[in-house]
Design an enzyme around this catalytic site. Structure first.
Site, short mmCIF file in Angstrom:
data_model
loop_
_atom_site.label_atom_id
_atom_site.label_comp_id
_atom_site.label_asym_id
_atom_site.label_seq_id
_atom_site.Cartn_x
_atom_site.Cartn_y
_atom_site.Cartn_z
N TYR A 133 0.85 -1.20 0.00
CA TYR A 133 0.00 0.00 0.00
C TYR A 133 0.88 1.25 0.00
O TYR A 133 0.73 2.13 -0.84
CB TYR A 133 -0.92 -0.03 1.24
CG TYR A 133 -1.56 1.29 1.59
CD1 TYR A 133 -2.64 1.78 0.87
CD2 TYR A 133 -1.08 2.06 2.65
CE1 TYR A 133 -3.23 2.99 1.20
CE2 TYR A 133 -1.67 3.27 2.99
CZ TYR A 133 -2.74 3.73 2.26
OH TYR A 133 -3.31 4.93 2.59
N LYS A 144 1.49 4.19 -2.77
CA LYS A 144 1.14 5.58 -2.44
C LYS A 144 2.32 6.50 -2.81
O LYS A 144 2.13 7.63 -3.22
CB LYS A 144 0.79 5.75 -0.95
CG LYS A 144 -0.50 5.12 -0.50
CD LYS A 144 -1.75 5.69 -1.15
CE LYS A 144 -2.20 7.02 -0.62
NZ LYS A 144 -3.50 7.45 -1.27
#
Ligand SMILES: NC(=O)C1=CN([C@@H]2O[C@H](COP(=O)(O)OP(=O)(O)OC[C@H]3O[C@@H](n4cnc5c(N)ncnc54)[C@H](O)[C@@H]3O)[C@@H](O)[C@H]2O)C=CC1
Ligand SMILES: CC(C)=CCC[C@@H](C)[C@H]1CC[C@H]2C3=C(CC[C@]12C)[C@@]1(C)CCC(=O)C[C@@H]1CC3
Length: 345
Positions: free
Chosen positions: A144, A148
């Protein structure tokens, strides 16, 4: 001769507008007189004056129909951090964000405000009063976070005064508030399963928890201050409550507010982190046979046992940002908003 309609500066789209942050943002934008289109894979609510466009942000044609005559786009869509699906993060956060940028350029959008994350600089070790000039994490703690980082780079690099397309990234940290499907529900679930007896480490680690309305305020200020001659172009901004708090005090306050006991016993950080790594490896090996979702992931243990708080001085200076809701008021409002999660409910 056909005249091109100039988009109104009060016409905006919120990609991910059905989500926790997205919905709060939509509600505030409507209050402030914006015309709002929501683009999301799901419709979670209805609101007068808000148009919903259902679609995947990886689909440029679907995006283009939602972005007609829109001047500002807020991009706050992402798969949930807990989904732990590498290809989904890559597809949505990286490839999908490329598609969002392309669609914005083709539709004549003037401003793109990305919801990034302060975690883009977090490697699992202490960050105290971190500023925006900290380098991106070289070894991001999970997929994740890795995506990002790539997403933020893509959006900031796309900023072009020549093309009349301006971009900015907001980096919130530890968002909480009414309707959050993550923080309070995970905490209460852990408490109900008897897992909230222990404090990881000595309990003194300071962390930013940021009230959702303050995060929304930062986004709207960024959109309204983003101009070709402003310092915001291609910049990232931490948006926090500006009141770092001990991680375990925050957790205890929420738990006690909802009628559960606060954790009291201490466990050494290195031991719990080591165990979470081992558990993660085991789930990886067993994945072809069984899908296990451990509560204690290395990322969560690192978040629970280290300092990670950030300076929002840049946002104060360039955006005039001040958190409108104090931490104490935010905790009270949040606890009151979850009557169904109270002990015994
Ligand atoms: N919740 C937190 O503590 C923090 C969140 N963030 C960022 O804030 C943003 C919003 O987070 P939350 O509101 O907490 O998440 P959320 O999961 O509540 O909302 C995300 C929304 O994006 C939508 N979405 C997902 N994939 C999509 C796709 N392919 N196409 C269109 N829509 C899609 C979902 O349906 C959902 O409505 C995310 O970018 C997240 O990375 C950053 C820092 C902290
Ligand atoms: C400040 C910040 C980035 C917070 C992010 C929110 C979540 C990552 C936390 C919300 C509830 C937390 C939680 C734990 C870890 C971090 C959270 C998921 C534990 C799993 C840590 C170990 C425990 O003893 C149980 C905790 C439950 C709540």
């Amino acid at each position: 001769m056909a005249t091109r309609v100039r988009p109104s500066s009060k016409r905006c789209a919120v990609i991910g507008g059905s989500g926790f942050l997205g919905r709060h943002l939509v509600e505030r934008l409507v209050d402030r007189g914006y015309t709002v289109s929501v683009f999301d894979i799901r419709q979670a609510y209805e609101l007068p004056g808000v148009t919903f466009h259902l679609g995947d942000l990886c689909d440029k044609q679907a995006l283009l129909s939602a972005l007609k005559e829109v001047s500002v786009v807020f991009h706050c869509a992402s798969p949930a951090p807990g989904s732990d699906d590498r290809s989904l993060f890559q597809r949505v956060n990286v490839d999908g964000t490329r598609t969002v940028i392309q669609a914005c350029l083709e539709a004549g959008v003037q401003k793109l405000v990305l919801t990034s994350s302060a975690s883009v600089v977090f490697e699992g070790t202490d960050i105290k009063n971190g500023k925006e000039d900290l380098p991106y994490a070289k070894k991001p703690i999970d997929y994740y976070t890795a995506t990002k980082i790539q997403q933020e780079k893509l959006v900031l690099e796309a900023c072009s005064k020549e093309k009349g397309f301006l971009t900015v990234a907001i980096r919130p940290h530890g968002i909480f508030g009414p309707r959050d499907p993550q923080l309070v529900p995970i905490l209460v679930d852990s408490a109900r399963r008897g897992k909230m007896k222990f404090i990881i480490g000595d309990g003194s680690n300071l962390v930013d928890f940021t009230y959702v309305e303050n995060v929304v305020h930062g986004h709207i200020l960024a959109a309204e201050h983003l101009k070709a001659d402003s310092p915001l172009c291609a910049q990232a901004y931490h948006i926090t409550n500006d009141e770092p708090v001990r991680f375990w005090d925050f957790m205890s306050q929420v738990l006690v507010g909802l009628g559960y006991s606060a954790p009291r016993l201490h466990l050494p950080y290195a031991l719990v982190y080591g165990l979470s790594l081992l558990l993660w490896l085991i789930t990886l090996v067993l994945r072809p046979l069984v899908q296990i979702k451990p509560t204690f992931t290395p990322m969560r243990v690192a978040l629970a046992g280290t300092h990670h708080y950030y300076s929002c001085a840049r946002a104060k200076q360039d955006l005039g940002y001040r958190p409108p809701v104090s931490l104490q008021e935010a905790i009270t409002r949040t606890v009151e908003s979850y009557p169904h999660l109270r002990q015994g409910a």
